[in-house]
Structures are given as structure tokens and as C-alpha cells.
Design an enzyme around this catalytic site. Structure first.
Site, PDB file in Angstrom:
ATOM      1  N   TYR A 180       0.845  -1.198   0.000  1.00 19.58           N
ATOM      2  CA  TYR A 180       0.000   0.000   0.000  1.00 19.58           C
ATOM      3  C   TYR A 180       0.879   1.247   0.000  1.00 19.58           C
ATOM      4  O   TYR A 180       1.792   1.379   0.822  1.00 19.58           O
ATOM      5  CB  TYR A 180      -0.899  -0.038   1.226  1.00 19.58           C
ATOM      6  CG  TYR A 180      -1.900   1.093   1.356  1.00 19.58           C
ATOM      7  CD1 TYR A 180      -2.271   1.887   0.274  1.00 19.58           C
ATOM      8  CD2 TYR A 180      -2.498   1.372   2.577  1.00 19.58           C
ATOM      9  CE1 TYR A 180      -3.192   2.896   0.394  1.00 19.58           C
ATOM     10  CE2 TYR A 180      -3.431   2.391   2.724  1.00 19.58           C
ATOM     11  CZ  TYR A 180      -3.761   3.148   1.638  1.00 19.58           C
ATOM     12  OH  TYR A 180      -4.683   4.161   1.769  1.00 19.58           O
ATOM     13  N   CYS A 181       0.619   2.164  -0.929  1.00 16.72           N
ATOM     14  CA  CYS A 181       1.310   3.449  -1.010  1.00 16.72           C
ATOM     15  C   CYS A 181       2.823   3.210  -1.128  1.00 16.72           C
ATOM     16  O   CYS A 181       3.266   2.460  -2.005  1.00 16.72           O
ATOM     17  CB  CYS A 181       0.947   4.311   0.195  1.00 16.72           C
ATOM     18  SG  CYS A 181       1.545   6.016   0.119  1.00 16.72           S
ATOM     19  N   LEU A 182       3.630   3.796  -0.265  1.00 12.30           N
ATOM     20  CA  LEU A 182       5.078   3.595  -0.347  1.00 12.30           C
ATOM     21  C   LEU A 182       5.442   2.132  -0.130  1.00 12.30           C
ATOM     22  O   LEU A 182       6.423   1.637  -0.689  1.00 12.30           O
ATOM     23  CB  LEU A 182       5.778   4.487   0.679  1.00 12.30           C
ATOM     24  CG  LEU A 182       7.301   4.406   0.751  1.00 12.30           C
ATOM     25  CD1 LEU A 182       7.930   4.626  -0.613  1.00 12.30           C
ATOM     26  CD2 LEU A 182       7.833   5.404   1.771  1.00 12.30           C
ATOM     27  N   LEU A 235      -1.511  -1.151  -4.100  1.00 15.45           N
ATOM     28  CA  LEU A 235      -2.637  -0.294  -3.746  1.00 15.45           C
ATOM     29  C   LEU A 235      -2.178   1.161  -3.692  1.00 15.45           C
ATOM     30  O   LEU A 235      -1.351   1.524  -2.848  1.00 15.45           O
ATOM     31  CB  LEU A 235      -3.217  -0.690  -2.389  1.00 15.45           C
ATOM     32  CG  LEU A 235      -3.552  -2.167  -2.162  1.00 15.45           C
ATOM     33  CD1 LEU A 235      -4.109  -2.364  -0.759  1.00 15.45           C
ATOM     34  CD2 LEU A 235      -4.533  -2.662  -3.210  1.00 15.45           C
TER      35      LEU A 235
END
Length: 597
Positions: free
Chosen positions: A311-313, A357
Site C-alpha cells: 500500500y502506497c510507499l 494499492l
């Protein structure tokens, strides 16, 4: 020849001059909310000088000002339109005199300045982006809805409550001010004001055990709730910018619980909240943290294949790791180099899939975050982080507030301080207040290599002694983006199609960076679009993809579960916890660490 004593004096003078310069720059940056005033001045000077040298553009803006002035008076004198699109002026009292004049005058001023900020050719792309962004910030700050003497809704509420709304707003203001002034980096977690939703009691309550811990991560394995589970566990790598329980909020909207209830064995990484002693942690250390989690997931479950989700980073980290593992798997007979042996564990499980994500791998279009990324601003940020050893959670949170200041700053201040309304109290807002830090070196490397130089997409990022190429990812991928994402714009996320040579199922979900991902079944007004890129399909423009992909009402989680099930084996008995590996109950220790800053 200069004497040693003279040389020493010259060096001392040089260091003193450098220290003076750094002190002045730090003070200037502090006055500008952590931004570099030099970068801001250069951007606006670029814009202003090009406008000064454009008499044709000036005449068009003068004509535009006249048109907007006439339109303003027509709107003031005419019957008010129904259905105001700007939520700041939705109250009916904005259509009464004199507030209608204030509203229409501001809207005309807002439109003119936004047009003026859109300079023609010549201004650098980054400077144009900065001018557009900060012009919008200044205009949002000047809105008549932000001030009690120009906001009819505030005045009406004060009259109806006999001034209690203003008194309550002042009480909120003094409370927030006292908390800000009393905050100290060394304040222990237990002395901080409690979160509205307590971790381990109200949120992050899915049962499980911590089965692995090192200096950087804890790995949580969740207790199965079904008689049989799919044989491939799901390992989730959240972003280290946030606490992991964004994906394990309340039981009704926990993605972790949803997956467990669908028959998946779920594990999740909980990143350590760093302190000043962690200043020298590198990007490489975080990538090794992902690899350690993959190895520990196999050791705990015994599974030879593993679904992964980032998710994200955390998704960016996972993509880099998946590419590095894919490169190794393409050369099974080649002996590993010394760096590969040192950084990549032996006997890792096969990656059955990679799910990203809201994660960027190409940073040429980073959205509004791009206004904070240039050489000058990074130099200012490095200096601030160098003094502390980390980027504070408060500073990072402030950057995200900038991205949506109309609602998160000015809208909140109006409701809280002028109308005396308490902040919304729900799990996502409580999680948002539970901030995390980032180590100075890791954050600097991340911004410089990925945001500033776009090294990953350019094939220039190196890990374990070799260049990382996302083309080496062999596992099928699901890539999820959200329609209103200010952190990872969906068209930027979509560029994964240009970088990989594997199956990609792309999902575009309704919502923002957080609310679009935390989109549980049953939530109203949720939908998503989904489409897969098969072999030899070629490139599809993102706008064309969006126009053609069918819209499905409901939660994309259900599509994710079906996608995972298609790529999994036959269900069987859940893996048992190994007593010697269990360290403590979920949610673990690292997630509990909080800091005032």
C-alpha cells in the site's frame, strides 16, 4: 605559503559562515511552514517576469477582469441559482444581501487569479505547478467563508445559540493551542492525549500473533476464522509513512478481517516508529525489511508460494523487491553476488501475485506532492531532518493538509473555531492523528532517487548490486488506484502498464487515497472499474481505458478476493502457530509507539 594556524583560522571562518547561512535558511523555512522561501520566490519570479514581457496576455487578463466584474453584478442582482456547487457557500443565507455580493465578488476574484496564474509558454513546468498550487492556497485562505464577520452561517448560529457557538469555538481554539505549545518530541507515549479510538481495543482488533521482530519490523499473523484456508498466504506491506492499521480499522471496515473471513491466511508488516537514533537507516534497510517479512511468512506458515500486497510507499517497496527477485529467478544457475547474498535471504517463497494499492512506480506526474520536490526544497528539508534525525509526523501530516487545505484546514477551522462544532469522531480520523516519523537518510534517498530523479522508472535505481527493472516482475499483478487521489494520482499509478511485462489487472476505485482503498462491502456510493491487460494488447491511453472499462457498483474488495482465489490452490487446513515463533499478541509493540511531533 600560508601557515597552519592561518589555515585553521580560514577553515573556522568558513564553518562559521556556513553555520550562519544554514541558521538563516532554517529560520526562513520555519516562517514559511517548512517550505523553502527561495524556491517559492524563484517560481513566482519566473511567472511574474514572463507575464511582464507578455502585453498580449495582460490585455486578455484585463478583458477577463471586465467580463467577470459584469458577470458578478448580474449574479448579485439576478435570482440566485439553485444548487450551489461550491460547498463553502451552500447555505441559503449566502444568497441574501450583502453576503451574495461578497460571495460573487470572491468567486470572480478567484476565477481571475486562477486564470492569471496559468501563464503561457516559457515558465518552467515545475514553477508553473508551484504558482498554480500556491495561488489556490492563497485564494482558499481569503474566502469570506473563513471569517466570522463575512460568513452568514456563523453569524446565524451565534444568534441562535446566544453566542455559545463562539464561546465553544474559542474553547476549542485554546485547547488546540495549549496542546501545540506543550508538545515536546521527548514526551513519552503514555503522556500524550489518548486517541479517540484506542489501538488494540477499538481499532486493530483482529486477533493474531506477532511471529517475527527485528529492529525495523514486526510481522503479525492473523488467526483463521474459517475451517479451511487457501494455501497461499497474503502478506501485506503497508507504507512506513502510516500506521499499518489503516487496513485493520474497526471490524466492519477492516480489510484484514475481510480477507481472513474469506479464507485467507493474512500477515501484515508493522513498521517501527523511528527516533533520532535511526537517522542513518537507508532505503535499502526498508527493502530488506520487506524481504525479511517474506522470509518470515514462509517460516511461520510453511507455504512455498505467497500472495503479496503493498500500500502506497509499501507498494513501491514491494515492486522493487518483486523485480529484484524476478531478476534472480530468471538466472537460476548463476551464483549470487556478495551483495545479493548479504541482502536477499535464501529459500524465499515464490511470489504467487503482486498487488499494489495506490502505489506509484513512475514519479514524473506525482500530483500535488510535486510542488514540494525540487533541489532547493530538498536541501531545506535535509537540513531540518539533519538536526532532528527524522522527518516528524507533524511535518509530514502538515504537508498532506496542504494538499486538501480547503476541507482539512479552512473548512475544519470554520466548523470548529467559528461554529463550535466538535471534529468528526470516527476511526479513520483517529488513525490519521496517529502519525509516524521517517528516518532522515531514508526519506532523503526516497525523495531524491524516486521523486526528483525518477530513477525506478528510468531503470537507474540499484538494489543488491544491480539495477532494478520492473520488467523483471514475473508474478501476475493487480494494481489499484483511486479517482480522487492527491498522493498517488491514478494516471501516474496507471503507468505500471509501461513498465512491466506480466499480466496486469488494473482497478480504478471511487474515492481518495485512503477512503478509496478502505472501501468495504456495503458502503454506499462506492463503485470501481476493472480491466486486464493480456499479452500483445499494447498500450491503452488512460482516458480511453476509463471511458471503456465497465463500472461495477460496490466494493472492489470482492473483486480482489475473486482475483486471488483464481490464482490460489485448493483450500486446506489452516497453518498452526508455532509456539517458538510467537512473540506476543497482535497488534504488537511497534504500533503503540507515539510521539508528540
Amino acid at each position: 605559503m600560508e601557515s597552519p594556524a592561518g589555515f585553521d583560522l580560514s577553515k573556522q571562518q568558513h564553518n562559521a559562515a556556513k553555520a550562519l547561512d544554514e541558521t538563516l535558511r532554517a529560520q526562513m523555512a520555519q516562517a514559511c511552514s517548512g517550505l523553502s522561501p527561495i524556491a517559492l520566490a524563484m517560481a513566482h519570479a519566473d511567472w511574474a517576469m514572463h507575464l511582464m514581457a507578455s502585453p498580449g496576455r495582460q490585455s486578455l487578463l484585463a478583458q477577463r477582469a471586465l467580463e467577470l466584474s459584469l458577470q458578478t453584478w448580474r449574479n448579485v442582482l439576478a435570482q440566485p441559482e439553485q444548487g450551489e456547487k461550491d460547498s463553502r457557500f451552500a447555505d441559503e443565507d449566502w444568497n441574501a444581501w450583502p453576503y451574495v455580493a461578497l460571495k460573487e465578488g470572491f468567486k470572480a476574484c478567484d476565477a481571475w487569479w486562477r486564470d492569471a496564474a496559468q501563464q503561457g509558454g516559457g515558465v518552467s513546468r515545475h514553477h508553473q505547478h508551484m504558482v498554480n498550487f500556491f495561488t489556490g492556497q492563497a485564494l482558499d485562505a481569503m474566502s469570506p467563508s473563513n471569517w466570522p464577520w463575512t460568513n452568514p452561517e456563523v453569524q446565524r448560529t451565534a444568534q441562535e445559540t446566544q453566542g455559545r457557538s463562539l464561546q465553544e469555538g474559542m474553547r476549542f481554539f485554546m485547547k488546540d493551542l495549549q496542546e501545540t505549545l506543550s508538545a515536546h518530541p521527548d514526551t513519552p507515549s503514555e503522556a500524550l492525549p489518548p486517541l479517540d479510538y484506542a489501538v488494540g481495543k477499538d481499532v486493530a482488533v483482529t486477533p493474531g500473533k506477532v511471529v517475527f521482530r527485528n529492529h525495523l519490523i514486526e510481522l503479525i499473523q492473523y488467526t483463521p476464522t474459517t475451517r479451511e484456508v487457501l494455501p497461499e498466504p497474503v502478506l501485506i506491506v503497508p507504507s512506513c509513512i502510516m500506521k499499518y492499521y489503516i487496513l485493520d480499522l474497526s471490524p466492519h471496515n477492516s480489510m484484514v478481517k475481510y480477507l481472513v473471513d474469506q479464507g485467507h491466511t493474512v500477515l501484515i508488516v508493522s513498521w517501527r516508529n523511528p527516533d533520532a537514533s535511526d537517522r542513518d537507516l537507508k532505503m535499502q534497510d526498508y527493502l530488506c525489511g520487506v524481504l525479511a517479512a517474506i522470509a518470515a511468512a514462509k517460516a511461520s506458515t510453511g507455504a512455498p508460494r505467497l500472495h503479496t500486497m503493498g500500500y502506497c510507499l509499501g507498494g513501491t517497496f514491494l515492486a522493487i523487491v518483486a523485480a529484484a527477485l524476478g531478476r534472480l529467478s530468471r538466472k537460476p544457475g548463476r551464483a549470487r553476488t556478495a551483495k545479493e547474498k548479504a541482502l536477499i535471504p535464501d529459500d524465499l517463497p515464490e511470489l504467487a501475485s503482486v498487488i499494489l494499492l495506490a502505489a506509484q512506480t513512475d514519479f514524473t506526474e506525482p500530483g500535488e506532492l510535486g510542488v514540494f520536490i525540487d533541489e532547493e526544497q530538498l536541501a531545506t528539508l535535509r537540513q531540518t531532518m539533519g538536526e532532528r534525525g527524522y522527518l516528524s509526523g507533524k511535518q509530514m501530516g502538515g504537508s498532506f493538509v496542504y494538499l486538501a487545505s480547503r476541507g482539512l484546514l479552512w473548512g475544519r477551522n470554520t466548523r470548529r473555531y467559528l461554529m463550535g462544532e466538535e471534529d468528526a469522531n470516527f476511526d479513520l480520523m483517529s488513525w490519521n492523528a496517529d502519525t509516524t516519523r521517517l528516518p532522515a537518510r531514508m526519506h532523503s534517498e526516497y525523495l531524491t532517487a524516486l521523486f526528483l530523479n525518477n530513477a525506478l522508472a528510468a531503470g537507474q535505481y540499484r538494489f543488491a548490486g544491480a539495477t532494478v527493472a520492473l520488467m523483471d516482475i514475473r508474478a501476475p499483478m493487480m494494481v489499484v488506484a483511486t479517482t480522487r487521489d492527491h498522493v498517488s494520482p491514478w494516471k501516474s499509478v496507471y503507468k505500471i502498464h509501461l513498465q512491466t511485462d506480466t499480466h496486469v489487472t488494473f482497478v480504478l476505485a471511487e474515492g481518495g487515497h485512503n477512503a478509496g482503498i478502505v472501501s468495504e462491502p456495503g458502503r454506499p456510493r462506492r463503485s470501481y472499474q476493472m480491466g486486464s491487460v493480456e499479452d500483445n494488447m499494447g498500450w491503452i491511453d488512460p482516458d480511453d481505458w476509463k471511458a471503456e472499462a465497465p463500472v461495477t457498483q460496490g466494493s472492489w474488495w470482492e473483486a480482489m478476493h475473486a482475483w486471488l482465489a483464481e490464482r490460489s490452490g485448493r483450500p486446506g487446513k489452516p497453518p498452526a502457530f508455532k509456539r517458538e515463533q510467537v512473540l506476543c499478541d497482535a497488534p504488537g509493540e511497534y504500533v503503540m509507539v507515539r510521539y508528540a511531533d
